[in-house]
Motif scaffolding. Sequence first.
Motif, PDB file in Angstrom:
ATOM      1  N   LEU A  95      45.682  34.668 -11.978  1.00  0.00           N
ATOM      2  CA  LEU A  95      45.611  36.097 -12.228  1.00  0.00           C
ATOM      3  C   LEU A  95      44.170  36.568 -12.113  1.00  0.00           C
ATOM      4  CD1 LEU A  95      47.253  38.621 -13.255  1.00  0.00           C
ATOM      5  CD2 LEU A  95      46.496  37.973 -15.537  1.00  0.00           C
ATOM      6  N   VAL A 141      42.414  45.156 -21.828  1.00  0.00           N
ATOM      7  CA  VAL A 141      43.447  44.681 -20.917  1.00  0.00           C
ATOM      8  C   VAL A 141      44.764  45.269 -21.402  1.00  0.00           C
ATOM      9  CG1 VAL A 141      44.623  42.655 -19.999  1.00  0.00           C
ATOM     10  CG2 VAL A 141      42.172  42.561 -20.458  1.00  0.00           C
ATOM     11  N   GLU A 142      45.395  46.066 -20.551  1.00  0.00           N
ATOM     12  CA  GLU A 142      46.619  46.747 -20.957  1.00  0.00           C
ATOM     13  C   GLU A 142      47.884  46.064 -20.460  1.00  0.00           C
ATOM     14  OE1 GLU A 142      46.425  50.877 -20.027  1.00  0.00           O
ATOM     15  OE2 GLU A 142      44.521  51.145 -21.068  1.00  0.00           O
ATOM     16  N   ASP A 143      47.778  45.247 -19.436  1.00  0.00           N
ATOM     17  CA  ASP A 143      48.936  44.557 -18.880  1.00  0.00           C
ATOM     18  C   ASP A 143      49.376  43.456 -19.848  1.00  0.00           C
ATOM     19  OD1 ASP A 143      50.897  43.632 -17.144  1.00  0.00           O
ATOM     20  OD2 ASP A 143      49.486  42.420 -15.975  1.00  0.00           O
ATOM     21  N   GLU A 144      50.646  43.491 -20.255  1.00  0.00           N
ATOM     22  CA  GLU A 144      51.171  42.518 -21.230  1.00  0.00           C
ATOM     23  C   GLU A 144      51.088  41.083 -20.701  1.00  0.00           C
ATOM     24  OE1 GLU A 144      52.070  42.808 -24.445  1.00  0.00           O
ATOM     25  OE2 GLU A 144      51.342  44.865 -24.266  1.00  0.00           O
ATOM     26  N   LYS A 145      51.438  40.901 -19.441  1.00  0.00           N
ATOM     27  CA  LYS A 145      51.378  39.555 -18.843  1.00  0.00           C
ATOM     28  C   LYS A 145      49.953  39.033 -18.880  1.00  0.00           C
ATOM     29  CE  LYS A 145      52.134  37.142 -14.482  1.00  0.00           C
ATOM     30  NZ  LYS A 145      52.453  37.273 -13.066  1.00  0.00           N
ATOM     31  N   ALA A 146      48.998  39.877 -18.545  1.00  0.00           N
ATOM     32  CA  ALA A 146      47.588  39.473 -18.542  1.00  0.00           C
ATOM     33  C   ALA A 146      47.122  39.155 -19.955  1.00  0.00           C
ATOM     34  CB  ALA A 146      46.737  40.570 -17.926  1.00  0.00           C
ATOM     35  N   LYS A 147      47.554  39.945 -20.947  1.00  0.00           N
ATOM     36  CA  LYS A 147      47.172  39.693 -22.340  1.00  0.00           C
ATOM     37  C   LYS A 147      47.663  38.326 -22.812  1.00  0.00           C
ATOM     38  CE  LYS A 147      47.061  44.372 -24.237  1.00  0.00           C
ATOM     39  NZ  LYS A 147      47.704  45.271 -25.208  1.00  0.00           N
ATOM     40  N   VAL A 204      42.069  40.201 -12.875  1.00  0.00           N
ATOM     41  CA  VAL A 204      42.164  41.549 -13.433  1.00  0.00           C
ATOM     42  C   VAL A 204      40.801  42.216 -13.291  1.00  0.00           C
ATOM     43  CG1 VAL A 204      42.610  42.898 -15.514  1.00  0.00           C
ATOM     44  CG2 VAL A 204      43.886  40.799 -15.105  1.00  0.00           C
ATOM     45  N   MET A 242      38.737  45.558 -14.458  1.00  0.00           N
ATOM     46  CA  MET A 242      38.792  46.665 -15.402  1.00  0.00           C
ATOM     47  C   MET A 242      37.393  47.188 -15.663  1.00  0.00           C
ATOM     48  SD  MET A 242      39.582  44.577 -18.839  1.00  0.00           S
ATOM     49  CE  MET A 242      38.366  43.512 -19.583  1.00  0.00           C
TER      50      MET A 242
END
Length: 99
Positions: free
Chosen positions: A61, A71-77, A63, A65
């Motif tokens: 991944l 970090v707003e993406d749940e998968k990324a979190k 990201v 930003m």
Amino acid sequence: MAALQSYGVTKVEELIVYDIKGSLDRAYEEALESDKLFDIEVPSAQLQTIKIFDADDNLVLSVVMEKDGVVEDEKAKKMLNRAEFLASYSNTSIYKLID
């Protein structure tokens, strides 16, 4: 021969002398002046990149930003919470998933 005679007598052309150094000096001065004309300040966005790799060092991944952003993406979190911080350079942070 008849063709040469039909055009008349040719004149000796005058010798043209160029001031090469003077031309180069003027061109250099103009180049310096033109740089001042196009001095535009572009606001730079402070971007940060987070890269997460798996156990086999494959990029899983990436990201991008704003710096100090969230970090707003749940998968990324979720991946980021499972990952271990390895290094940071420039505006890029490197993480590795731990299993």
